[in-house]
Design a protein around this motif. Structure first.
Motif, PDB file in Angstrom:
ATOM      1  N   TYR A 167       0.849  -1.197   0.000  1.00  0.00           N
ATOM      2  CA  TYR A 167       0.000   0.000   0.000  1.00  0.00           C
ATOM      3  C   TYR A 167       0.886   1.249   0.000  1.00  0.00           C
ATOM      4  CZ  TYR A 167      -3.999   2.909   1.588  1.00  0.00           C
ATOM      5  OH  TYR A 167      -4.997   3.839   1.708  1.00  0.00           O
ATOM      6  N   ALA A 168       1.913   1.238   0.845  1.00  0.00           N
ATOM      7  CA  ALA A 168       2.834   2.373   0.888  1.00  0.00           C
ATOM      8  C   ALA A 168       3.570   2.537  -0.442  1.00  0.00           C
ATOM      9  CB  ALA A 168       3.832   2.187   2.032  1.00  0.00           C
ATOM     10  N   ASP A 169       3.982   1.411  -1.047  1.00  0.00           N
ATOM     11  CA  ASP A 169       4.632   1.464  -2.364  1.00  0.00           C
ATOM     12  C   ASP A 169       3.723   2.117  -3.393  1.00  0.00           C
ATOM     13  OD1 ASP A 169       6.936   0.217  -1.486  1.00  0.00           O
ATOM     14  OD2 ASP A 169       6.376  -1.763  -2.240  1.00  0.00           O
ATOM     15  N   ALA A 170       2.456   1.710  -3.392  1.00  0.00           N
ATOM     16  CA  ALA A 170       1.505   2.246  -4.374  1.00  0.00           C
ATOM     17  C   ALA A 170       1.357   3.753  -4.218  1.00  0.00           C
ATOM     18  CB  ALA A 170       0.152   1.561  -4.216  1.00  0.00           C
ATOM     19  N   CYS A 171       1.197   4.204  -2.978  1.00  0.00           N
ATOM     20  CA  CYS A 171       1.030   5.639  -2.747  1.00  0.00           C
ATOM     21  C   CYS A 171       2.290   6.413  -3.125  1.00  0.00           C
ATOM     22  CB  CYS A 171       0.671   5.890  -1.289  1.00  0.00           C
ATOM     23  SG  CYS A 171      -0.947   5.249  -0.810  1.00  0.00           S
ATOM     24  N   ALA A 172       3.456   5.883  -2.740  1.00  0.00           N
ATOM     25  CA  ALA A 172       4.708   6.567  -3.063  1.00  0.00           C
ATOM     26  C   ALA A 172       4.923   6.642  -4.569  1.00  0.00           C
ATOM     27  CB  ALA A 172       5.877   5.853  -2.392  1.00  0.00           C
ATOM     28  N   ALA A 173       4.657   5.542  -5.264  1.00  0.00           N
ATOM     29  CA  ALA A 173       4.863   5.524  -6.713  1.00  0.00           C
ATOM     30  C   ALA A 173       3.951   6.530  -7.405  1.00  0.00           C
ATOM     31  CB  ALA A 173       4.612   4.119  -7.251  1.00  0.00           C
ATOM     32  N   ILE A 174       2.706   6.605  -6.965  1.00  0.00           N
ATOM     33  CA  ILE A 174       1.774   7.559  -7.567  1.00  0.00           C
ATOM     34  C   ILE A 174       2.211   8.991  -7.294  1.00  0.00           C
ATOM     35  CG2 ILE A 174      -0.580   8.462  -7.411  1.00  0.00           C
ATOM     36  CD1 ILE A 174      -1.509   5.541  -6.948  1.00  0.00           C
ATOM     37  N   VAL A 175       2.554   9.288  -6.039  1.00  0.00           N
ATOM     38  CA  VAL A 175       2.936  10.656  -5.673  1.00  0.00           C
ATOM     39  C   VAL A 175       4.205  11.090  -6.401  1.00  0.00           C
ATOM     40  CG1 VAL A 175       3.774  12.066  -3.754  1.00  0.00           C
ATOM     41  CG2 VAL A 175       1.764  10.610  -3.449  1.00  0.00           C
ATOM     42  N   ASN A 176       5.130  10.162  -6.597  1.00  0.00           N
ATOM     43  CA  ASN A 176       6.408  10.515  -7.230  1.00  0.00           C
ATOM     44  C   ASN A 176       6.328  10.648  -8.735  1.00  0.00           C
ATOM     45  OD1 ASN A 176       7.909  10.649  -4.847  1.00  0.00           O
ATOM     46  ND2 ASN A 176       8.295   8.444  -4.837  1.00  0.00           N
ATOM     47  N   ARG A 177       5.340  10.009  -9.357  1.00  0.00           N
ATOM     48  CA  ARG A 177       5.317   9.964 -10.824  1.00  0.00           C
ATOM     49  C   ARG A 177       4.179  10.764 -11.461  1.00  0.00           C
ATOM     50  NH1 ARG A 177       7.982   5.213 -12.499  1.00  0.00           N
ATOM     51  NH2 ARG A 177       7.538   5.824 -14.662  1.00  0.00           N
ATOM     52  N   PHE A 178       3.150  11.065 -10.686  1.00  0.00           N
ATOM     53  CA  PHE A 178       1.988  11.742 -11.256  1.00  0.00           C
ATOM     54  C   PHE A 178       1.711  13.069 -10.551  1.00  0.00           C
ATOM     55  CE2 PHE A 178       0.986   7.138 -11.956  1.00  0.00           C
ATOM     56  CZ  PHE A 178       1.211   7.150 -13.326  1.00  0.00           C
ATOM     57  N   GLY A 179       0.793  13.821 -11.142  1.00  0.00           N
ATOM     58  CA  GLY A 179       0.487  15.142 -10.608  1.00  0.00           C
ATOM     59  C   GLY A 179      -0.137  15.116  -9.233  1.00  0.00           C
ATOM     60  N   ASP A 180      -1.036  14.145  -8.991  1.00  0.00           N
ATOM     61  CA  ASP A 180      -1.720  14.100  -7.697  1.00  0.00           C
ATOM     62  C   ASP A 180      -2.337  12.726  -7.504  1.00  0.00           C
ATOM     63  OD1 ASP A 180      -2.589  14.964  -5.238  1.00  0.00           O
ATOM     64  OD2 ASP A 180      -3.776  16.644  -6.004  1.00  0.00           O
ATOM     65  N   MET A 181      -2.781  12.465  -6.283  1.00  0.00           N
ATOM     66  CA  MET A 181      -3.367  11.184  -5.927  1.00  0.00           C
ATOM     67  C   MET A 181      -4.694  11.412  -5.224  1.00  0.00           C
ATOM     68  SD  MET A 181      -1.834   8.152  -3.441  1.00  0.00           S
ATOM     69  CE  MET A 181      -2.398   8.886  -1.902  1.00  0.00           C
ATOM     70  N   ARG A 182      -5.645  10.531  -5.469  1.00  0.00           N
ATOM     71  CA  ARG A 182      -6.899  10.480  -4.724  1.00  0.00           C
ATOM     72  C   ARG A 182      -7.116   9.035  -4.288  1.00  0.00           C
ATOM     73  NH1 ARG A 182      -6.082  15.016  -5.751  1.00  0.00           N
ATOM     74  NH2 ARG A 182      -7.468  16.627  -6.577  1.00  0.00           N
ATOM     75  N   ARG A 183      -7.792   8.845  -3.145  1.00  0.00           N
ATOM     76  CA  ARG A 183      -8.265   7.516  -2.785  1.00  0.00           C
ATOM     77  C   ARG A 183      -9.703   7.660  -2.325  1.00  0.00           C
ATOM     78  NH1 ARG A 183      -7.679   2.270  -1.723  1.00  0.00           N
ATOM     79  NH2 ARG A 183      -8.809   1.485   0.082  1.00  0.00           N
ATOM     80  N   TYR A 184     -10.609   6.917  -2.980  1.00  0.00           N
ATOM     81  CA  TYR A 184     -12.034   7.077  -2.706  1.00  0.00           C
ATOM     82  C   TYR A 184     -12.621   5.960  -1.862  1.00  0.00           C
ATOM     83  CZ  TYR A 184     -11.810  10.821  -6.070  1.00  0.00           C
ATOM     84  OH  TYR A 184     -11.483  11.988  -6.711  1.00  0.00           O
ATOM     85  N   GLY A 185     -11.940   4.827  -1.725  1.00  0.00           N
ATOM     86  CA  GLY A 185     -12.480   3.734  -0.933  1.00  0.00           C
ATOM     87  C   GLY A 185     -13.640   3.035  -1.590  1.00  0.00           C
ATOM     88  N   CYS A 186     -13.765   3.192  -2.888  1.00  0.00           N
ATOM     89  CA  CYS A 186     -14.846   2.568  -3.652  1.00  0.00           C
ATOM     90  C   CYS A 186     -14.309   2.318  -5.054  1.00  0.00           C
ATOM     91  CB  CYS A 186     -16.075   3.475  -3.694  1.00  0.00           C
ATOM     92  SG  CYS A 186     -17.424   2.881  -4.742  1.00  0.00           S
ATOM     93  N   ALA A 187     -13.976   1.074  -5.349  1.00  0.00           N
ATOM     94  CA  ALA A 187     -13.341   0.754  -6.631  1.00  0.00           C
ATOM     95  C   ALA A 187     -14.237   1.076  -7.812  1.00  0.00           C
ATOM     96  CB  ALA A 187     -12.946  -0.721  -6.659  1.00  0.00           C
ATOM     97  N   GLN A 188     -15.527   0.785  -7.688  1.00  0.00           N
ATOM     98  CA  GLN A 188     -16.427   1.071  -8.805  1.00  0.00           C
ATOM     99  C   GLN A 188     -16.543   2.571  -9.060  1.00  0.00           C
ATOM    100  OE1 GLN A 188     -17.348  -1.009 -10.878  1.00  0.00           O
ATOM    101  NE2 GLN A 188     -17.866  -2.984  -9.969  1.00  0.00           N
ATOM    102  N   ALA A 189     -16.499   3.370  -8.016  1.00  0.00           N
ATOM    103  CA  ALA A 189     -16.504   4.818  -8.210  1.00  0.00           C
ATOM    104  C   ALA A 189     -15.239   5.260  -8.927  1.00  0.00           C
ATOM    105  CB  ALA A 189     -16.638   5.533  -6.873  1.00  0.00           C
ATOM    106  N   ALA A 190     -14.079   4.741  -8.508  1.00  0.00           N
ATOM    107  CA  ALA A 190     -12.816   5.139  -9.139  1.00  0.00           C
ATOM    108  C   ALA A 190     -12.793   4.764 -10.608  1.00  0.00           C
ATOM    109  CB  ALA A 190     -11.642   4.505  -8.398  1.00  0.00           C
TER     110      ALA A 190
END
Length: 264
Positions: A167-190
């Motif tokens: 989970y930490a890897d996923a968040c770090a990779a997103i933050v380091n490579r993309f403009g921003d991150m969101r987590r909605y807690g609902c896969a179908q919504a995402a």
């Protein structure tokens, strides 16, 4: 036939969603299933039953794959089936957060024909057949952004306590490579939001249940996006991971997903 599946999927998702919405923010008792964060309520069961009632009005013999109770837990290899998540995002639901969805998909021989994700607390309904996606009746499509540094990306599905390094890897990779991150807690919504151009991508390396994914995956594809597993192969139920993007820089999104390092 496909039009019939689309109309039934939307009608069933709306009906189940309204049952769930009636109990939303009412202090409904919360139960746990396999772990402290794997929660369920009577509203989940009641909403699933209502979805099935609507489906059975016109499709009496089709298989039912559902998260709750004794329905099938995997997609049959052949024949027609309906895949139901009565409340995707129950952890949001029980915390009075509006990001949860009632999800319904219709498949034939494992190929998706129709999908509907109804988010009643937000007033949003995403629907897809074989000719595109609509949000509240208006056509939508994936984002046209092609610069990863302008992407907004969501980690999705759940890394349990024994997989928090991932989970930490996923968040770090997103933050380091993309403009921003969101987590909605609902896969179908995402997934729906990727289809509507509200997000550029959503990723996980975790095996995902069909009720969390099939409807939204169909929407992303119908909206012009790309969905693969972590190996870059076309995503199918039971694949390892899920990588959904607008298709403009899918290789980059895939590389970021591969930076999530499972425990050896």
């Amino acid at each position: 036939m496909n039009d019939d599946y689309v109309s039934v999927a939307e009608r069933a998702a709306r009906a189940g969603g309204e049952v769930a919405h009636e109990a939303f923010r009412t202090g409904i008792p919360v139960e746990t299933k396999s772990g402290k964060t794997d929660v369920v309520t009577q509203a989940d069961r009641n909403a699933q039953r209502r979805v099935i009632e609507v489906v059975r009005e016109t499709h009496t013999e089709d298989a039912i794959v559902g998260e709750e109770e004794d329905e099938l837990k995997s997609v049959p290899d052949a024949g027609a089936a309906w895949i139901i998540d009565p409340i995707d995002g129950t952890n949001n639901y029980v915390r009075d957060i509006q990001y949860w969805a009632t999800s319904v998909a219709a498949v034939e021989d494992r190929e998706t024909l129709a999908a509907a994700n109804h988010l009643p607390a937000l007033g949003d309904t995403y629907v897809a057949g074989s000719d595109g996606v609509t949000l509240n009746g208006e056509p939508v499509s994936v984002s046209d952004k092609d610069d990863p540094e302008a992407f907004v990306v969501a980690p999705t599905i759940w890394w349990d306590f024994d997989r928090r390094d991932e989970y930490a890897d996923a968040c770090a990779a997103i933050v380091n490579r993309f403009g921003d991150m969101r987590r909605y807690g609902c896969a179908q919504a995402a997934l729906s939001m990727v289809a509507a151009g509200q997000l550029e991508a959503t990723i996980t390396n975790v095996h995902a249940n069909p009720w969390d994914t099939v409807a939204g995956v169909h929407m992303v594809r119908q909206a012009g996006g790309v969905v693969t597993d972590v190996h870059g192969d076309r995503w199918e139920p039971d694949c390892e991971g899920l990588v959904a993007s607008n298709g403009e820089a899918h290789d980059v999104v895939l590389d970021v997903t591969r930076e999530i390092r499972p425990e050896e």
